[in-house]
Design a protein around this motif. Structure first.
Motif, PDB file in Angstrom:
ATOM      1  N   UNK B 138       0.854  -1.179   0.000  1.00 33.79           N
ATOM      2  CA  UNK B 138       0.000   0.000   0.000  1.00 33.79           C
ATOM      3  C   UNK B 138       0.894   1.234   0.000  1.00 33.79           C
ATOM      4  N   UNK B 139       0.581   2.189  -0.870  1.00 33.98           N
ATOM      5  CA  UNK B 139       1.421   3.386  -0.974  1.00 33.98           C
ATOM      6  C   UNK B 139       0.635   4.629  -0.545  1.00 33.98           C
ATOM      7  N   UNK B 140       1.250   5.416   0.324  1.00 37.95           N
ATOM      8  CA  UNK B 140       0.644   6.674   0.760  1.00 37.95           C
ATOM      9  C   UNK B 140       1.686   7.769   0.729  1.00 37.95           C
ATOM     10  N   UNK B 141       1.391   8.913   1.295  1.00 38.38           N
ATOM     11  CA  UNK B 141       2.416   9.958   1.192  1.00 38.38           C
ATOM     12  C   UNK B 141       3.569   9.778   2.164  1.00 38.38           C
ATOM     13  N   UNK B 142       3.477   8.746   3.021  1.00 37.22           N
ATOM     14  CA  UNK B 142       4.636   8.375   3.855  1.00 37.22           C
ATOM     15  C   UNK B 142       5.486   7.309   3.175  1.00 37.22           C
ATOM     16  N   UNK B 143       5.107   6.879   1.983  1.00 37.22           N
ATOM     17  CA  UNK B 143       5.845   5.806   1.317  1.00 37.22           C
ATOM     18  C   UNK B 143       5.027   4.528   1.275  1.00 37.22           C
ATOM     19  N   UNK B 144       5.733   3.406   1.168  1.00 35.03           N
ATOM     20  CA  UNK B 144       5.052   2.117   1.004  1.00 35.03           C
ATOM     21  C   UNK B 144       5.034   1.340   2.311  1.00 35.03           C
ATOM     22  N   UNK B 145       3.967   0.574   2.500  1.00 36.61           N
ATOM     23  CA  UNK B 145       3.972  -0.408   3.595  1.00 36.61           C
ATOM     24  C   UNK B 145       3.366  -1.699   3.067  1.00 36.61           C
ATOM     25  N   UNK B 146       3.697  -2.802   3.730  1.00 31.43           N
ATOM     26  CA  UNK B 146       3.214  -4.096   3.246  1.00 31.43           C
ATOM     27  C   UNK B 146       2.359  -4.737   4.327  1.00 31.43           C
ATOM     28  N   UNK B 147       1.190  -5.191   3.947  1.00 33.88           N
ATOM     29  CA  UNK B 147       0.247  -5.752   4.912  1.00 33.88           C
ATOM     30  C   UNK B 147      -0.043  -7.206   4.527  1.00 33.88           C
ATOM     31  N   UNK B 148       0.156  -8.137   5.465  1.00 31.77           N
ATOM     32  CA  UNK B 148      -0.203  -9.532   5.153  1.00 31.77           C
ATOM     33  C   UNK B 148      -1.706  -9.641   4.921  1.00 31.77           C
ATOM     34  N   UNK B 149      -2.098 -10.545   4.051  1.00 34.21           N
ATOM     35  CA  UNK B 149      -3.516 -10.655   3.690  1.00 34.21           C
ATOM     36  C   UNK B 149      -4.378 -10.924   4.935  1.00 34.21           C
ATOM     37  N   UNK B 150      -3.791 -11.608   5.931  1.00 35.17           N
ATOM     38  CA  UNK B 150      -4.561 -11.907   7.154  1.00 35.17           C
ATOM     39  C   UNK B 150      -4.961 -10.650   7.919  1.00 35.17           C
ATOM     40  N   UNK B 151      -4.251  -9.548   7.655  1.00 36.92           N
ATOM     41  CA  UNK B 151      -4.586  -8.290   8.351  1.00 36.92           C
ATOM     42  C   UNK B 151      -5.220  -7.274   7.412  1.00 36.92           C
ATOM     43  N   UNK B 152      -5.576  -7.715   6.222  1.00 39.82           N
ATOM     44  CA  UNK B 152      -6.022  -6.749   5.208  1.00 39.82           C
ATOM     45  C   UNK B 152      -7.525  -6.436   5.273  1.00 39.82           C
ATOM     46  N   UNK B 153      -8.338  -7.431   5.531  1.00 39.83           N
ATOM     47  CA  UNK B 153      -9.793  -7.213   5.477  1.00 39.83           C
ATOM     48  C   UNK B 153     -10.326  -6.852   6.859  1.00 39.83           C
ATOM     49  N   UNK B 154     -10.871  -5.667   6.999  1.00 34.38           N
ATOM     50  CA  UNK B 154     -11.282  -5.187   8.314  1.00 34.38           C
ATOM     51  C   UNK B 154     -12.777  -5.313   8.562  1.00 34.38           C
TER      52      UNK B 154
END
Ligand SMILES: Cc1cc2nc3c(=O)[nH]c(=O)nc-3n(C[C@H](O)[C@H](O)[C@H](O)COP(=O)(O)OP(=O)(O)OC[C@H]3O[C@@H](n4cnc5c(N)ncnc54)[C@H](O)[C@@H]3O)c2cc1C
Ligand code: FES
Ligand code: FES
Lengths: 167, 291
Positions: B138-154
């Motif tokens: 996921x890219x935002x104005x702070x840069x990129x971060x990576x989220x495991x699929x297990x934590x993706x759906x809220x």
């Protein structure tokens, strides 16, 4: 805020002012005045509104007109040339692949992209290929035959019989 | 049906898109393939005041293997996945899934990023991503971060993608060894969302034991889910029929389907059991033919 968009429809460039929420199918039918592409379901289910956008078959009831900016669009009106009907049109005609004709423009536009990618599809591939197009009249068999006929014609192969089958 | 009024921008860089998302605030939405969002806007289930079309941003559409990962750009379309040689050769699960997603016209536009970011448990790729152990960049104005699929759906239509961010890449541990994967869903008719669907991936070691496994379930829970107890039963096992039956039983017990027009709860649990068994067997036979 209105947007000015420019796109080609069947080779002719058009510039139109649209609201971003206007659907491509509405602009083609009402602003470009080409009513060959139909609105069946208006919910991306039936395929009656299928056109080609840069050669890709698309449900134009689910595209915003602004998304077509700079693109080349082909509708059923763009198929026939001075020399005559497109092979897919001929195939539908000769094989009795339409009754009311409402689904036909969308079916043909979809079939054209399918044959472009797979010039010689099996019957099963044809049936999967038109899975997004509903016909409430023909029972599909003659549509499949029409596409097979067009496939043969476009490859200069021996043409299948167009005699109706009685089952 | 016509959506409510909104403003439309089609920036040509990711930075611009992110800046616009920040500028317009909560009511702005990204437009990818538009084949989930536009129908919802037409029905006025969604009424964003600004649409940021990311189709003009180059470099978001690719499928490649790199650094031990299969990387799929967020804007990669279903049709591109269907036609990719890498996918056809090694990741059979995508061929199974894409064929059952909507129809060819929709697959010409729908993107993989959109399919996940929509956050709908009825979509098919979430379960595939659970099975394959994916992460989402996921890219935002702070840069990129990576989220495991297990934590993706809220939650219902809610994901880890926060306001002002763009899902940019899907990262999947590359296939290695005897690796097989499979997906199937029961649907009422072609193009329908799943009554129930199961995604499975297995890797089999030289001794015939299961060295890696993943099982994801479609449309039998409020959010896409992993069948964890089934995976635990399979991992390290000899993948015998008894173990597979047990895993399928666990999946049918651990999902939470709700009754709707597609079927009642018992029917859906039964489908989960049957399809889990079949997809495990298919993934196992594919794994044995590879490596
Ligand atoms: C008739 C029909 C049948 C369908 N059947 C199925 C099916 O069987 N299985 C299935 O899985 N899907 C199905 N779909 C959904 C289809 O696959 C969608 O295309 C997909 O779910 C969304 O992808 P999209 O690119 O069109 O996203 P969009 O509609 O453009 O976006 C969906 C949501 O995700 C957000 N978003 C999109 N991309 C990003 C990004 N990169 N970063 C952050 N947010 C983003 C948008 O803001 C929006 O909220 C069907 C659709 C139709 C019209
Ligand atoms: S009118 Fe577009 S799919 Fe039916
Ligand atoms: S010919 Fe009438 S809907 Fe197809």
């Amino acid at each position: 805020m209105k947007k000015n968009i420019t796109f080609k429809v069947n080779g002719t460039e058009h510039s139109v002012e649209v609201e971003p929420r206007e659907l491509l199918i509405h602009v083609i039918r009402e602003k470009i005045s080409m009513t060959g592409s139909h609105i069946g379901c208006d919910t991306s289910s039936c395929g009656a509104c299928t056109i080609l956008v840069d050669g890709k078959s698309a449900k134009s009831c689910t595209l915003l007109a602004v998304q077509a900016n700079g693109k080349e669009i082909t509708t059923v009106e763009g198929l026939a040339t001075a020399e005559g009907l497109h092979p897919i049109q001929e195939g539908f005609h000769l094989n009795h692949a339409l009754h009311c004709g409402f689904c036909t423009p969308g079916m043909m536009m979809r079939a054209i992209e399918m044959l472009e990618k797979n010039p010689n599809p099996t019957e099963e591939e044809i049936r999967w290929g038109i899975a997004g197009n509903l016909c409430r009249c023909t029972g599909y068999n003659n549509i499949v035959k029409a596409i097979q006929w067009a496939s043969a014609k476009m490859q200069d192969k021996e043409l299948p019989s167009t005699e109706p089958e009685f089952v | 049906m016509i959506a409510e009024n909104f403003n439309y921008d089609a920036p040509s860089t990711l930075e611009e898109a992110i800046a616009l998302l920040h500028q317009y605030g909560d009511d702005a939405k990204i437009l990818a393939g538009g084949h989930s969002l536009v129908p919802m806007m037409k029905l006025r289930f969604a009424s964003p005041t600004h649409l940021i079309d990311i189709n003009n941003i180059p470099g978001l559409s690719y499928i490649k293997e790199e650094d031990g990962l299969l990387k799929i750009g967020a804007m990669t379309k279903e049709v591109e996945v269907e036609e990719s040689e890498i996918i056809k050769n090694k990741y059979h699960i995508f061929g199974d899934a894409t064929k059952l997603i909507a129809d060819p016209q929709v697959r010409n536009f729908g993107t993989l990023g959109g399919n996940l970011a929509h956050g709908d448990a009825a979509n098919d790729h979430p379960a595939v991503m659970f099975a394959l152990g994916a992460s989402v960049e996921i890219t935002g104005n702070q840069g990129k971060r990576t989220v495991p699929i297990d934590e993706f759906f809220h939650g219902f239509y809610m994901t880890a993608v926060q306001h002002g961010e763009v899902l940019t890449e899907i990262q999947i541990p590359a296939a290695s060894g005897n690796y097989g994967s499979a997906y199937h869903k029961a649907e009422r008719k072609v193009g329908d969302y799943a009554t129930a669907g199961v995604a499975a991936m297995v890797q089999i070691g030289a001794d015939g034991r299961c060295t890696k496994v993943g099982i994801g379930l479609t449309n039998v829970n409020s959010v896409p889910m992993r069948a964890s107890r089934s995976e635990e039963a399979l991992l390290g096992s000899d993948l015998s029929e008894a173990v597979i039956n047990q895993a399928a039983q666990y999946a049918s017990e651990d999902c939470n389907p709700s009754a709707d027009l597609r079927g009642d709860e018992d029917y859906k649990r039964h489908l989960v059991k049957v399809i889990t068994k079949r997809m495990l067997n298919l993934a196992i036979s594919r794994a044995k033919n590879q490596g």
